[in-house]
Design an enzyme around this catalytic site. Structure first.
Site, PDB file in Angstrom:
ATOM      1  N   SER A 101      19.696  58.995  59.417  1.00  0.00           N
ATOM      2  CA  SER A 101      20.527  58.303  59.795  1.00  0.00           C
ATOM      3  C   SER A 101      21.649  59.135  58.689  1.00  0.00           C
ATOM      4  CB  SER A 101      20.109  57.708  57.889  1.00  0.00           C
ATOM      5  OG  SER A 101      20.343  58.588  56.862  1.00  0.00           O
ATOM      6  N   LYS A 131      29.359  62.946  54.735  1.00  0.00           N
ATOM      7  CA  LYS A 131      28.611  61.442  55.087  1.00  0.00           C
ATOM      8  C   LYS A 131      29.405  60.293  54.116  1.00  0.00           C
ATOM      9  CE  LYS A 131      24.035  60.007  55.360  1.00  0.00           C
ATOM     10  NZ  LYS A 131      22.202  60.091  55.412  1.00  0.00           N
ATOM     11  N   SER A 179      16.688  61.828  57.716  1.00  0.00           N
ATOM     12  CA  SER A 179      18.015  61.939  58.267  1.00  0.00           C
ATOM     13  C   SER A 179      18.629  63.018  57.867  1.00  0.00           C
ATOM     14  CB  SER A 179      18.748  60.665  56.952  1.00  0.00           C
ATOM     15  OG  SER A 179      18.017  59.460  56.742  1.00  0.00           O
TER      16      SER A 179
END
Lengths: 493, 102
Positions: free
Chosen positions: A153, A78, A177
């Site tokens: 997210s 990420k 997330s």
């Protein structure tokens, strides 16, 4: 095709020389090349570096030495986890060109275990969002339905797994997330207990919540990766020094001796009917496996969003104060008589997108003189009650199950109103508020408008009891086939 | 409710947060932050008398590392991200001066 192959199959193929690490990495890069233009899971690819690392792994294997746990496994990271190669942007204009001078502990651990970092994945700006739409560099599309969000997210990391671009990725979870995008993309996503995995090198959002965890195709793969990531780190004093068990040891034990709690609040009418049905089927599956199903109550579930959206923005407003246009990040053009205040305010206004500005302002307000007791202190007290409520629930059961998200993936652009977007997290925020562990596994599909949309089952256990959580998840996976259903890529898969 | 915040309130919060907003943003945030706080208001329904605030979910003690020198980051690697340098120093606008913000 290697992309849906388990880590243990990849290891066996390397061991018997039917595959090379270079071949595995080339396959992954090739799929990204062919498929990712329509998904945008990745923001940056490290092809050259990845191939060179793969060559090193192949040379190591050729020497006949034992091969490390994640040898040759392509992993996506990420974009809020720093690497000392490439850029780390957090999906923000603020950090568009940021090159970290150091690497996160998790990146170090992955590479020591032989994993190959292939790229960084898209996310909501500074991990604030539930849809991976709030990014400076464009949204990520759900591989199952390209007009829909992948969740967020960590949407890019979840989409990368669902599209078969790589077998493992890392996300971060502050209020859901990892788990929510895992549910919406039909993959496995694990949020470890607070303190289980080092956050050194994770760009901080809500420091009393943030955890790094893996996405994978299977529970076993997630367990293997968690074993590599977990454990004490001298660079993160909030990372617990507790022993890391072998997560594979009890993974295949039956659940017949376990009590599984189902909070009645999790079966509310707010859930989409397809989600409600899938979760009820999952409860029946556990019952058929011999687990005792226990009816429990978590009445503070309804207060989670309110608690979270005070504490997390408060922490964010403090953490994001470091982005000031001085040491790194975007600096606005100044006019002649602008002073330091204008440097800060102009740089931050140009660097931060609307969702980040909203949360920074919210956090600033609840911490400001006159409102601290009414909002922040009140939320911290509610936090204790929520934790105590979980403690009592775990006296009655070993694990808690329910939906991960109240609905499947929604259309890109569909939720404009922040409050309704925050409701995505109704079942995930309290896990983070209490610091316990939670994960999402595929448990069904919703067929809407000719589209097949994955549904996730959330499994939660007590802090540091990831072993039981993974075992409960594994037993469901072994009894069902939802995880094996894959996205078709119109002739490319 | 949309009237929780006035335009001046939002400008004050933005100033504390070091953000510079135009009129359209001020009006948008005025409504959105008002709506979020309206939802948050539900926490006042709970009886929290005598409940201790919990700022960290897990009890953690201070941990001390050995007091032994470690290599630090390379200065060039750190400074390459700086938007404006003068030699090895970060350059900022004038801090001391006539402005009341100084």
């Amino acid at each position: 095709m290697l992309q849906r192959t388990s880590i243990s199959n990849l290891q066996a193929a390397l061991q018997d020389r039917s595959q090379t690490a270079v071949g595995i990495v080339e396959d992954s890069l090739d799929r990204i090349d062919r498929i990712d233009s329509s998904i945008h899971a990745f923001r940056e690819i490290y092809a050259e570096r990845a191939l060179s690392k793969a060559h090193e792994i192949d040379r190591l294997i050729a020497t006949g030495n034992p091969i490390p746990a994640l040898a040759g496994v392509p992993v996506a990271i990420k974009d809020n986890i720093v690497t000392d190669f490439g850029t780390t942007t957090c999906g923000s204009r603020m950090l568009e060109h940021f090159q970290s001078p150091y690497r996160a502990t998790v990146v170090d651990r992955l590479e020591h275990a032989g994993a190959i970092i292939i790229g960084k994945t898209n996310c909501d700006e500074f991990a604030m969002g539930s849809s991976t739409e709030h990014c400076a560099f464009g949204p990520t599309h759900n591989p199952w339905a390209r007009n829909r969000v992948p969740g967020g997210s960590s949407g890019g990391s979840a989409a990368a797994i669902a599209a078969g671009l790589c077998p493992i990725s890392l996300g971060s979870d502050t209020g859901g997330s990892i788990r929510q995008p895992a549910a919406m993309c039909g993959v496995v996503g694990v949020k470890p207990s607070y303190g289980r995995v080092s956050r050194n090198g994770l760009v901080a959002f809500g420091s009393s919540f943030d955890q790094i965890g893996p996405f994978a195709n299977t529970v076993e793969d997630a367990a293997i990766v968690l074993g590599v990531l977990a454990g004490e780190d001298p660079h993160d004093s909030t990372c617990a020094s507790r022993h890391v068990p072998d997560y594979l040891e009890k993974l295949d034990q039956p659940v017949a001796d376990l009590r599984i709690g189902v909070p009645r609040e999790f079966l509310s009418d707010h859930n989409d009917v397809s989600v409600k049905t899938a979760v009820q089927n999952a409860i029946a599956t556990y019952a058929s496996l011999g687990a005792e199903i226990v009816d429990i109550e978590l009445p503070l579930t309804a207060y989670g969003i309110a608690t979270y959206y005070v504490i997390a923005p408060a922490e964010a407003s403090s953490n994001l104060a470091r982005f000031d246009g001085v040491r790194y990040g975007l600096r606005a053009e100044l006019s002649g008589d602008d002073d330091l205040f204008e440097l800060y305010a102009k740089s931050r206004s140009q660097g931060f997108g609307p969702e980040v500005q909203r949360r920074v302002m919210l956090g600033t307000y609840v911490l400001s003189a006159g409102y601290y007791d009414a909002f922040y202190a009140r939320a911290l007290k509610t936090r204790r009650l929520i934790k105590q409520e979980f403690d009592r629930a775990f006296e009655q059961c070993h694990a808690i199950i329910g939906p991960t998200s109240p609905f499947p993936a929604f259309e890109i652009g569909a939720t404009q109103d922040p409050i309704s977007m925050y409701q995505c997290d109704i079942y995930t925020t309290n896990t983070s508020i209490a610091g316990i562990c939670g994960m999402s596994i595929p448990c069904g599909f919703s067929d809407i408008d000719g589209q097949r949309l994955p549904i996730g089952l959330q499994v939660q256990c007590q802090a540091f009891d990831e072993a039981t959580m993974l075992r409960v998840a594994k037993m469901f996976e072994s009894a069902t086939t939802y995880h094996a259903e894959t996205v078709s890529h119109d002739g490319t898969s | 409710m949309t009237d929780r915040f006035t335009k001046d309130d939002i400008q004050h919060i933005a100033r504390l947060a070091r953000l510079q907003l135009d009129d359209e943003q001020i009006e948008q945030y005025r409504l959105q932050l008002g709506a979020v706080l309206e939802h948050v208001q539900m926490l006042s329904q709970l009886d929290l008398d005598g409940v201790e605030p919990l700022s960290h979910p897990i009890e953690l003690n201070n941990r001390l590392n050995d007091d032994s020198p470690q290599a630090s980051l390379q200065l060039d690697d750190v400074l390459r991200n700086a938007p404006q340098l003068e030699g090895q120093f970060l350059a900022v606008p004038r801090i001391l001066g006539e402005s009341e913000d100084a």
